[in-house]
Write a protein that holds these residues in place. Structure first.
Motif, PDB file in Angstrom:
ATOM      1  N   LEU A   1      43.156  34.628  30.188  1.00  0.00           N
ATOM      2  CA  LEU A   1      42.413  34.989  31.012  1.00  0.00           C
ATOM      3  C   LEU A   1      42.203  33.685  32.173  1.00  0.00           C
ATOM      4  CD1 LEU A   1      39.431  37.060  29.290  1.00  0.00           C
ATOM      5  CD2 LEU A   1      41.344  37.744  30.795  1.00  0.00           C
ATOM      6  N   THR A   2      42.064  32.577  31.731  1.00  0.00           N
ATOM      7  CA  THR A   2      42.124  31.363  32.645  1.00  0.00           C
ATOM      8  C   THR A   2      43.399  31.278  33.520  1.00  0.00           C
ATOM      9  OG1 THR A   2      40.492  30.295  31.207  1.00  0.00           O
ATOM     10  CG2 THR A   2      41.798  29.045  32.923  1.00  0.00           C
ATOM     11  N   THR A   3      44.492  31.360  32.739  1.00  0.00           N
ATOM     12  CA  THR A   3      45.870  31.221  33.196  1.00  0.00           C
ATOM     13  C   THR A   3      46.017  32.527  34.266  1.00  0.00           C
ATOM     14  OG1 THR A   3      46.752  30.210  31.419  1.00  0.00           O
ATOM     15  CG2 THR A   3      48.373  30.757  33.148  1.00  0.00           C
ATOM     16  N   GLN A   4      45.630  33.710  33.751  1.00  0.00           N
ATOM     17  CA  GLN A   4      45.656  34.909  34.843  1.00  0.00           C
ATOM     18  C   GLN A   4      44.948  34.683  36.055  1.00  0.00           C
ATOM     19  OE1 GLN A   4      44.084  38.624  33.267  1.00  0.00           O
ATOM     20  NE2 GLN A   4      45.469  38.522  31.539  1.00  0.00           N
ATOM     21  N   ALA A   5      43.775  34.150  36.097  1.00  0.00           N
ATOM     22  CA  ALA A   5      42.955  33.716  37.383  1.00  0.00           C
ATOM     23  C   ALA A   5      43.735  33.080  38.220  1.00  0.00           C
ATOM     24  CB  ALA A   5      41.701  33.264  37.004  1.00  0.00           C
ATOM     25  N   ARG A   6      44.477  31.866  37.760  1.00  0.00           N
ATOM     26  CA  ARG A   6      45.296  30.790  38.473  1.00  0.00           C
ATOM     27  C   ARG A   6      46.373  31.509  39.050  1.00  0.00           C
ATOM     28  NH1 ARG A   6      45.011  26.256  33.811  1.00  0.00           N
ATOM     29  NH2 ARG A   6      42.662  25.445  34.312  1.00  0.00           N
ATOM     30  N   VAL A   7      47.301  32.225  38.462  1.00  0.00           N
ATOM     31  CA  VAL A   7      48.341  32.888  38.883  1.00  0.00           C
ATOM     32  C   VAL A   7      48.076  34.034  39.770  1.00  0.00           C
ATOM     33  CG1 VAL A   7      50.243  34.406  38.308  1.00  0.00           C
ATOM     34  CG2 VAL A   7      49.844  32.376  36.563  1.00  0.00           C
ATOM     35  N   LEU A   8      46.836  34.595  39.339  1.00  0.00           N
ATOM     36  CA  LEU A   8      46.519  35.742  40.668  1.00  0.00           C
ATOM     37  C   LEU A   8      46.290  35.084  42.247  1.00  0.00           C
ATOM     38  CD1 LEU A   8      44.355  38.237  38.742  1.00  0.00           C
ATOM     39  CD2 LEU A   8      46.371  38.620  39.721  1.00  0.00           C
ATOM     40  N   ASP A   9      45.643  33.643  41.882  1.00  0.00           N
ATOM     41  CA  ASP A   9      45.153  33.087  42.957  1.00  0.00           C
ATOM     42  C   ASP A   9      46.353  32.520  43.901  1.00  0.00           C
ATOM     43  OD1 ASP A   9      42.303  33.369  42.763  1.00  0.00           O
ATOM     44  OD2 ASP A   9      42.075  31.508  41.712  1.00  0.00           O
ATOM     45  N   LEU A  10      47.547  32.126  42.822  1.00  0.00           N
ATOM     46  CA  LEU A  10      48.661  31.844  43.432  1.00  0.00           C
ATOM     47  C   LEU A  10      49.157  32.934  44.087  1.00  0.00           C
ATOM     48  CD1 LEU A  10      51.142  29.750  43.756  1.00  0.00           C
ATOM     49  CD2 LEU A  10      52.065  30.549  41.548  1.00  0.00           C
ATOM     50  N   PHE A  11      49.481  34.104  43.791  1.00  0.00           N
ATOM     51  CA  PHE A  11      49.929  35.335  44.484  1.00  0.00           C
ATOM     52  C   PHE A  11      49.026  35.646  45.787  1.00  0.00           C
ATOM     53  CE2 PHE A  11      51.611  36.945  40.464  1.00  0.00           C
ATOM     54  CZ  PHE A  11      52.902  37.271  40.960  1.00  0.00           C
ATOM     55  N   LEU A  12      47.717  35.365  45.939  1.00  0.00           N
ATOM     56  CA  LEU A  12      46.866  35.329  46.970  1.00  0.00           C
ATOM     57  C   LEU A  12      47.248  34.224  47.963  1.00  0.00           C
ATOM     58  CD1 LEU A  12      43.668  36.234  45.490  1.00  0.00           C
ATOM     59  CD2 LEU A  12      44.901  37.980  46.790  1.00  0.00           C
ATOM     60  N   GLN A  13      47.437  33.061  47.625  1.00  0.00           N
ATOM     61  CA  GLN A  13      47.804  32.006  48.388  1.00  0.00           C
ATOM     62  C   GLN A  13      49.222  32.098  49.097  1.00  0.00           C
ATOM     63  OE1 GLN A  13      45.636  29.364  49.621  1.00  0.00           O
ATOM     64  NE2 GLN A  13      47.154  29.273  50.922  1.00  0.00           N
ATOM     65  N   ILE A  14      50.204  32.629  48.125  1.00  0.00           N
ATOM     66  CA  ILE A  14      51.471  32.814  48.744  1.00  0.00           C
ATOM     67  C   ILE A  14      51.690  33.961  49.763  1.00  0.00           C
ATOM     68  CG2 ILE A  14      53.782  33.586  48.063  1.00  0.00           C
ATOM     69  CD1 ILE A  14      53.501  32.206  45.487  1.00  0.00           C
ATOM     70  N   GLN A  15      50.764  34.914  49.649  1.00  0.00           N
ATOM     71  CA  GLN A  15      50.727  35.970  50.748  1.00  0.00           C
ATOM     72  C   GLN A  15      50.202  35.528  51.960  1.00  0.00           C
ATOM     73  OE1 GLN A  15      47.994  39.506  50.016  1.00  0.00           O
ATOM     74  NE2 GLN A  15      50.082  40.465  50.346  1.00  0.00           N
ATOM     75  N   LYS A  16      49.069  34.642  51.725  1.00  0.00           N
ATOM     76  CA  LYS A  16      48.283  34.075  52.986  1.00  0.00           C
ATOM     77  C   LYS A  16      49.348  33.025  53.751  1.00  0.00           C
ATOM     78  CE  LYS A  16      44.466  31.250  54.127  1.00  0.00           C
ATOM     79  NZ  LYS A  16      43.260  30.352  53.843  1.00  0.00           N
ATOM     80  N   ASP A  17      50.032  32.486  53.092  1.00  0.00           N
ATOM     81  CA  ASP A  17      51.116  31.285  53.715  1.00  0.00           C
ATOM     82  C   ASP A  17      52.444  32.170  54.226  1.00  0.00           C
ATOM     83  OD1 ASP A  17      49.346  29.523  52.773  1.00  0.00           O
ATOM     84  OD2 ASP A  17      50.471  28.954  51.003  1.00  0.00           O
ATOM     85  N   THR A  18      52.823  33.262  53.477  1.00  0.00           N
ATOM     86  CA  THR A  18      54.078  33.803  53.759  1.00  0.00           C
ATOM     87  C   THR A  18      54.105  35.220  54.495  1.00  0.00           C
ATOM     88  OG1 THR A  18      54.551  34.759  51.809  1.00  0.00           O
ATOM     89  CG2 THR A  18      55.084  32.485  52.061  1.00  0.00           C
ATOM     90  N   GLY A  19      53.101  35.923  54.226  1.00  0.00           N
ATOM     91  CA  GLY A  19      52.911  37.492  54.851  1.00  0.00           C
ATOM     92  C   GLY A  19      53.629  38.161  54.060  1.00  0.00           C
ATOM     93  N   VAL A  20      54.120  37.913  52.798  1.00  0.00           N
ATOM     94  CA  VAL A  20      54.843  38.827  51.819  1.00  0.00           C
ATOM     95  C   VAL A  20      53.866  40.072  51.338  1.00  0.00           C
ATOM     96  CG1 VAL A  20      54.318  37.691  49.782  1.00  0.00           C
ATOM     97  CG2 VAL A  20      56.443  38.916  49.726  1.00  0.00           C
ATOM     98  N   SER A  21      54.519  41.265  51.043  1.00  0.00           N
ATOM     99  CA  SER A  21      53.747  42.389  50.809  1.00  0.00           C
ATOM    100  C   SER A  21      53.817  42.409  48.979  1.00  0.00           C
ATOM    101  CB  SER A  21      54.345  43.521  51.203  1.00  0.00           C
ATOM    102  OG  SER A  21      54.067  43.488  52.580  1.00  0.00           O
ATOM    103  N   TYR A  22      53.100  42.934  48.226  1.00  0.00           N
ATOM    104  CA  TYR A  22      53.215  43.197  46.769  1.00  0.00           C
ATOM    105  C   TYR A  22      52.876  44.650  46.603  1.00  0.00           C
ATOM    106  CZ  TYR A  22      52.287  38.267  46.586  1.00  0.00           C
ATOM    107  OH  TYR A  22      52.317  36.760  46.555  1.00  0.00           O
ATOM    108  N   LEU A  23      53.714  45.226  45.449  1.00  0.00           N
ATOM    109  CA  LEU A  23      53.573  46.360  44.947  1.00  0.00           C
ATOM    110  C   LEU A  23      53.004  45.871  43.648  1.00  0.00           C
ATOM    111  CD1 LEU A  23      53.392  49.424  44.120  1.00  0.00           C
ATOM    112  CD2 LEU A  23      55.724  49.384  43.667  1.00  0.00           C
ATOM    113  N   PHE A  24      51.794  45.752  43.202  1.00  0.00           N
ATOM    114  CA  PHE A  24      51.285  45.180  41.990  1.00  0.00           C
ATOM    115  C   PHE A  24      51.153  46.275  41.080  1.00  0.00           C
ATOM    116  CE2 PHE A  24      48.890  42.451  39.705  1.00  0.00           C
ATOM    117  CZ  PHE A  24      49.147  41.252  39.717  1.00  0.00           C
TER     118      PHE A  24
END
Length: 287
Positions: free
Chosen positions: A183-206
């Motif tokens: 769970l702890t690692t999940q939260a960190r990786v999810l936050d990474l996905f969000l930051q990458i999207q904010k920085d790059t504008g990439v879209s996700y089918l999650f």
């Protein structure tokens, strides 16, 4: 959100039946979804619901028998291998298991440089890009000279995300990318996905089975049940006040810390399951 980057209209996916004269198995029926630029669509459902098949269809790994998949205005439903290779610059994937998706005998730097080499990027430019990718996903620069087995599950998933980002794609299909993590690692990786999207504008089918996960990361959510989308809308609405009984069951399956509330949720879920079994029984009699 911007214009639709990906659009799926009336999509059906069928697999040949096993055995002589066996009927084809329909995995997806009349799927209609769209993903805008810089948007995340969370695709949620239990195992066997068809959500992973939909992701595979977008990637050209599942047979499209009807309907269309349009990416940037171009129909890619039946794209050739050559077209798919060209598409890989803009369309990437992150799989569930970060270890099996990485070549265990290659150093991380070579794993990240591989898609760049396929696209004709020179060695010097590739090395520079690898350094940028490691920094982007929060890994040290010396990670490039290490093997996948030297990293934790969360770090390996960061490597898998970096590889997907190597060609600066416009859409990433994320197939249960955090379900194998604690769970702890999940939260960190999810936050990474969000930051990458904010920085790059990439879209996700999650793609996920977890309503809490898609609530955290998605702008909109589509719920799959038995190969069909039964509900979709804004994430805050679908994951908090769902209308369809199946989505309500998914919500009630998520644990809460209050024992009394948890007991009530369990009772409500059992009631919904009993109602679904009754409906299935009646449908079977009618057929």
């Amino acid at each position: 959100m911007g214009e639709n980057l990906l659009r799926i209209d009336s999509l059906n996916v069928e697999y040949p039946g096993k055995g002589f004269r066996a009927k084809p198995f329909r995995a997806l029926t009349d799927i209609n979804i769209a993903i805008g630029q810089g948007e995340t669509l969370g695709l949620v459902g239990e195992s066997g619901s068809g959500k992973t098949t939909l992701g595979r269809a977008v990637l050209g790994l599942a047979p499209v028998t009807a309907g269309s998949i349009t990416f940037e205005g171009n129909d890619i439903s039946h794209a050739s291998r050559k077209q798919r290779r060209k598409l890989s610059r803009d369309l990437q994937v992150v799989f569930q298991d970060p270890y099996t998706s990485l070549n265990p005998s290659l150093e991380i730097g070579d794993i990240l440089a591989e898609p760049l080499g396929v696209q004709g990027v020179g060695k010097a430019e590739a090395r520079k890009r690898v350094g940028e990718l490691l920094d982007q996903v929060g890994l040290p620069s010396d990670a490039a000279s290490r093997l996948p087995r030297e990293f934790s599950g969360g770090q390996r998933q960061r490597v898998a995300i970096a590889r997907a980002l190597a060609l600066s794609p416009k859409l990433i299909v994320c197939d249960e990318p955090v379900s194998a993590l604690d769970l702890t690692t999940q939260a960190r990786v999810l936050d990474l996905f969000l930051q990458i999207q904010k920085d790059t504008g990439v879209s996700y089918l999650f793609v996920s089975h977890d309503l809490d996960v898609v609530r955290h990361i998605s702008h909109r959510v589509a719920v799959m049940y038995r190969g069909e989308i039964v509900e979709q809308g804004e994430a805050g609405e679908v994951t908090v006040t769902p209308e369809h009984p199946y989505t309500q069951r998914l919500l009630l399956a998520s644990p809460v810390p209050d024992p009394d509330r948890q007991e009530q949720r369990r009772a409500n879920r059992h009631r919904l399951l009993a109602e679904q079994r009754e409906q299935d029984l009646q449908a079977g009699v009618a057929a």
